[in-house]
Design an enzyme around this catalytic site. Sequence first.
Site, mmCIF file in Angstrom:
data_model
loop_
_atom_site.group_PDB
_atom_site.id
_atom_site.type_symbol
_atom_site.label_atom_id
_atom_site.label_comp_id
_atom_site.label_asym_id
_atom_site.label_seq_id
_atom_site.Cartn_x
_atom_site.Cartn_y
_atom_site.Cartn_z
ATOM 1 C CG ASN A 9 4.020 -4.777 -8.691
ATOM 2 O OD1 ASN A 9 3.423 -5.767 -8.434
ATOM 3 N ND2 ASN A 9 5.440 -4.630 -8.016
ATOM 4 C CE LYS A 11 4.992 -2.383 -5.599
ATOM 5 N NZ LYS A 11 5.761 -1.537 -4.800
ATOM 6 C CG HIS A 96 9.013 -6.325 -6.347
ATOM 7 N ND1 HIS A 96 9.064 -5.820 -5.186
ATOM 8 C CD2 HIS A 96 8.604 -5.479 -7.255
ATOM 9 C CE1 HIS A 96 8.667 -4.355 -5.410
ATOM 10 N NE2 HIS A 96 8.458 -4.188 -6.570
ATOM 11 C CD GLU A 98 7.342 -4.182 -2.512
ATOM 12 O OE1 GLU A 98 6.392 -4.865 -2.859
ATOM 13 O OE2 GLU A 98 7.350 -2.907 -2.710
ATOM 14 C CD GLU A 167 10.484 -2.155 -9.483
ATOM 15 O OE1 GLU A 167 9.631 -1.623 -9.973
ATOM 16 O OE2 GLU A 167 10.443 -3.091 -8.832
ATOM 17 N N GLY A 173 7.883 3.271 -3.854
ATOM 18 C CA GLY A 173 7.009 3.617 -2.828
ATOM 19 C C GLY A 173 7.204 4.796 -2.048
ATOM 20 C CB SER A 213 8.467 7.103 -7.135
ATOM 21 O OG SER A 213 8.533 6.590 -5.421
#
Length: 251
Positions: A9, A11, A96, A98, A167, A173, A213
């Site tokens: 991904n 991003k 996702h 985000e 996730e 991250g 991560s």
Amino acid sequence: MRKNIVAGNWKMNTTLEEGVELANEINGLLKGKKANCDVVICVPFTHLVAVKGVIDEGVMGLGAENCSEHEKGAYTGEVSAAMVKSTGADHVILGHSERRQYFGENNEQLLAKTKLALANGLTPIFCVGEVLEERENGSFNEVVKGQVEALFSLEPADFAKIIIAYEPVWAIGTGKTATAEQAQDMHAHIRSVIAEKYGKELADNTSILYGGSCKPTNAKELFAKPDVDGGLIGGAALKADSFMGIIEAFD
Ligand code: PGA
């Protein structure tokens, strides 16, 4: 049986030129050494056509990172599932954290996006996961169950086409990975939630990826768990060698 998959991904990273170079590099490495899992790279909309041009058929899949909940029309700035499909892409990341967090995407919108992706022949990589507070207050199993259940109005044949990515938001991250045990427990939970609705066979055939991560140094331990069928990789997917290192965890 279900597939093992490593998906990248990207991003909002890489210019077009950098993205094409990265895809080309990964493609070259995978041609030289066949992966023991399916590989997919999910890239910005602007990169899809050019990246499709440098990856070889059968070497890896290509996905977008989102698509619209609307079919077409007056939605300035949006990109539809049909448009994504027309670039030659075959996958799309949906839900996702985000997107849920910064763009307020809710279950209803995500169901609409999933239906459109499926109707256009795209494989959704549907993301679920709890935030830190939910991990700490113990509600994480319920939260993730609710996110998976958002898709339960789908017919079994449609649900069967979906890849789930767990996730934990606190691990994305942050450098803080879920332990392999935490990942396994949640993946087994998700599989049991799916089994309750759609039956054991369909649940056993659903690929459930871990994301957050994930790196070459921890991928092997995570992927060794029976219900962890691969990973959705952010930061470590932006360098060909670290992405390959994660793919090689399946060797
Ligand atoms: P990360 O991101 O690997 O950089 O933690 C994973 C993701 O958000 O898909």
